[in-house]
Design a protein around this motif. Structure first.
Motif, short mmCIF file in Angstrom:
data_model
loop_
_atom_site.label_atom_id
_atom_site.label_comp_id
_atom_site.label_asym_id
_atom_site.label_seq_id
_atom_site.Cartn_x
_atom_site.Cartn_y
_atom_site.Cartn_z
N PRO A 248 -1.09 -6.31 -3.12
CA PRO A 248 -0.41 -6.86 -4.01
C PRO A 248 1.31 -7.40 -3.20
CG PRO A 248 -0.16 -4.82 -4.59
CD PRO A 248 -1.44 -5.03 -3.53
N ASN A 249 1.51 -6.61 -2.25
CA ASN A 249 2.71 -7.13 -1.52
C ASN A 249 2.54 -8.17 -0.47
OD1 ASN A 249 1.29 -4.57 -0.60
ND2 ASN A 249 2.30 -4.99 1.42
N ALA A 250 1.27 -8.84 -0.27
CA ALA A 250 1.05 -10.27 0.34
C ALA A 250 1.48 -11.38 -0.19
CB ALA A 250 -0.28 -10.10 0.65
N PRO A 251 1.81 -12.28 0.75
CA PRO A 251 2.21 -13.64 0.16
C PRO A 251 1.03 -14.06 -0.93
CG PRO A 251 2.74 -13.44 2.34
CD PRO A 251 1.77 -12.28 1.95
N SER A 252 1.43 -15.05 -1.79
CA SER A 252 0.43 -15.45 -2.72
C SER A 252 -0.85 -16.25 -2.08
CB SER A 252 1.12 -16.29 -3.78
OG SER A 252 1.71 -17.50 -2.99
N TYR A 253 -0.51 -16.79 -1.00
CA TYR A 253 -1.59 -17.66 -0.30
C TYR A 253 -2.70 -16.75 0.37
CZ TYR A 253 2.08 -17.21 3.18
OH TYR A 253 3.22 -16.70 3.94
N VAL A 254 -2.02 -15.64 0.58
CA VAL A 254 -3.04 -14.39 1.28
C VAL A 254 -3.81 -14.08 0.14
CG1 VAL A 254 -3.22 -12.45 2.73
CG2 VAL A 254 -1.58 -14.08 3.13
N ARG A 255 -3.13 -13.60 -0.94
CA ARG A 255 -3.87 -13.13 -2.07
C ARG A 255 -5.12 -13.90 -2.53
NH1 ARG A 255 1.37 -11.95 -3.88
NH2 ARG A 255 1.08 -13.31 -5.66
N GLU A 256 -4.47 -15.35 -2.59
CA GLU A 256 -5.60 -16.26 -3.16
C GLU A 256 -6.82 -16.42 -2.27
OE1 GLU A 256 -2.98 -19.55 -3.45
OE2 GLU A 256 -2.03 -19.00 -5.37
N ALA A 257 -6.69 -16.21 -1.08
CA ALA A 257 -7.81 -16.37 -0.13
C ALA A 257 -8.71 -15.07 -0.32
CB ALA A 257 -7.32 -16.12 1.35
N ALA A 258 -8.46 -13.74 -1.02
CA ALA A 258 -9.23 -12.67 -0.98
C ALA A 258 -10.11 -12.81 -2.36
CB ALA A 258 -8.19 -11.54 -1.14
N ASP A 259 -11.34 -12.16 -1.98
CA ASP A 259 -11.94 -11.70 -3.07
C ASP A 259 -11.58 -10.67 -4.16
OD1 ASP A 259 -14.38 -13.30 -2.11
OD2 ASP A 259 -14.40 -11.72 -0.64
N HIS A 260 -10.71 -9.63 -3.58
CA HIS A 260 -10.13 -8.73 -4.50
C HIS A 260 -8.73 -8.44 -3.83
CE1 HIS A 260 -9.97 -5.01 -6.76
NE2 HIS A 260 -9.61 -4.46 -5.69
N VAL A 261 -7.86 -8.07 -4.93
CA VAL A 261 -6.47 -7.53 -4.59
C VAL A 261 -6.39 -6.26 -5.08
CG1 VAL A 261 -3.96 -8.11 -4.80
CG2 VAL A 261 -5.69 -10.00 -4.34
N THR A 262 -5.80 -5.40 -4.25
CA THR A 262 -5.55 -3.70 -4.85
C THR A 262 -4.74 -3.92 -6.02
OG1 THR A 262 -4.21 -3.36 -3.15
CG2 THR A 262 -6.51 -2.92 -2.80
N GLY A 263 -4.67 -2.93 -6.82
CA GLY A 263 -3.34 -2.60 -7.49
C GLY A 263 -2.32 -2.00 -7.01
N ARG A 264 -2.78 -1.10 -5.91
CA ARG A 264 -1.63 -0.45 -5.32
C ARG A 264 -1.08 -1.05 -4.10
NH1 ARG A 264 -0.76 4.80 -7.06
NH2 ARG A 264 1.36 4.30 -6.35
N ALA A 265 0.27 -1.24 -3.59
CA ALA A 265 0.58 -1.85 -2.35
C ALA A 265 0.11 -1.05 -1.28
CB ALA A 265 2.20 -1.88 -2.60
N GLY A 266 0.33 -1.69 -0.04
CA GLY A 266 0.06 -1.26 1.17
C GLY A 266 0.92 -0.02 1.57
N GLY A 267 0.47 1.09 1.96
CA GLY A 267 1.29 2.07 2.25
C GLY A 267 1.56 3.09 0.96
N ASP A 268 1.17 2.64 -0.15
CA ASP A 268 1.39 3.41 -1.46
C ASP A 268 -0.20 3.52 -2.17
OD1 ASP A 268 2.77 4.70 -3.39
OD2 ASP A 268 3.19 2.69 -4.59
N GLY A 269 -1.14 3.79 -1.19
CA GLY A 269 -2.24 4.13 -1.98
C GLY A 269 -3.45 2.95 -1.98
N ALA A 270 -3.12 1.75 -1.41
CA ALA A 270 -3.93 0.76 -1.50
C ALA A 270 -5.24 0.88 -0.62
CB ALA A 270 -3.56 -0.78 -0.77
N VAL A 271 -5.14 1.57 0.30
CA VAL A 271 -6.40 1.77 1.26
C VAL A 271 -7.30 2.93 0.42
CG1 VAL A 271 -7.23 3.06 3.26
CG2 VAL A 271 -5.55 1.21 3.16
N ARG A 272 -6.56 3.75 -0.27
CA ARG A 272 -7.31 5.07 -0.97
C ARG A 272 -8.12 4.31 -2.23
NH1 ARG A 272 -7.15 10.37 -1.52
NH2 ARG A 272 -8.57 11.00 -3.19
N GLU A 273 -7.13 3.57 -2.76
CA GLU A 273 -7.91 2.68 -4.05
C GLU A 273 -9.23 1.90 -3.57
OE1 GLU A 273 -6.79 -1.15 -6.49
OE2 GLU A 273 -5.03 0.19 -6.17
N LEU A 274 -8.99 1.44 -2.44
CA LEU A 274 -10.29 0.63 -2.05
C LEU A 274 -11.23 1.41 -1.48
CD1 LEU A 274 -11.51 -1.81 -0.99
CD2 LEU A 274 -10.09 -1.67 1.22
#
Length: 206
Positions: free
Chosen positions: A148-174
């Protein structure tokens, strides 16, 4: 994977997580390699400089356990990052990540090369990134993920956007979402919580 959305199965065990779409959930069942960017995904993306000019990074310990669980269940891991950092080398060593590419801005090319080295199709690879250099890898991976901390155009390119931000549990969630999609989560919970977990943990396999 095509970036179409579908109905969302009631997947996550963590209510802070964002469910996979039906298409992403199906792709997640077949992932054999997870590759991560570092800054903004494994960390908050902040660069801290000491008085002597040395750089430091902060990693999430819960992310580390999630990655260990992936390894235990046969999902290989890699890191592709545009910066070169001894802290990343150390963190990769701690986590047992042997596929480490630093100083790479051609991340789509680097991902394809790693997949070829491991004898995997890109459809069996997941990639998570947060900025412009990551888009090539995100769109070419079988499962492209952003945060979610990525720019909108990066998020739009993805199949999935995590609920948690990078460094705040995004990798664990994934990690948990991949383990759930591949039917491993109930066994993990039973191992850590005891046999009673069999009655408490819902079926996340879809």
């Amino acid at each position: 994977m095509s970036h179409a959305t579908g109905s969302m199965p009631p997947l996550p065990c963590d209510k802070r997580s964002t469910p996979f779409s039906a298409d992403a959930f199906e792709c997640a069942r077949h992932i054999r390699l997870l590759v991560l960017d570092v800054d903004g995904v494994m960390t908050h993306g902040h660069l801290l400089y000491q008085a002597d000019g040395q750089e430091s990074k902060q990693f999430n310990t819960q992310d580390g356990l999630g990655l260990k669980l992936l390894e235990e269940h046969g999902i290989q891991m890699g890191i592709i990052t545009g910066r070169c950092s001894p802290m990343v080398t150390l963190r990769a060593k701690e986590l047992g990540i042997t596929h480490l590419e630093q100083g790479r801005h051609d991340k789509g090319t680097a991902l394809k090369a790693l997949a070829d080295q491991l004898g995997l199709p890109l459809s069996a690879c997941a990639y998570c990134g947060d900025d412009l250099p990551d888009i090539g890898a995100i769109v070419s991976a079988g499962l492209g993920i952003s945060v979610p901390n990525a720019p909108s155009y990066v998020r739009e390119a993805a199949d999935h956007v995590t609920g948690r931000a990078g460094g705040d549990g995004a990798v664990r969630e994934l990690c948990e979402l991949l383990l759930q999609a591949q039917g491993h989560w109930e066994g993990i919970m039973a191992r850590y919580a005891g046999k009673s977990a069999e009655k408490k943990v819902p079926d996340f396999s879809g």
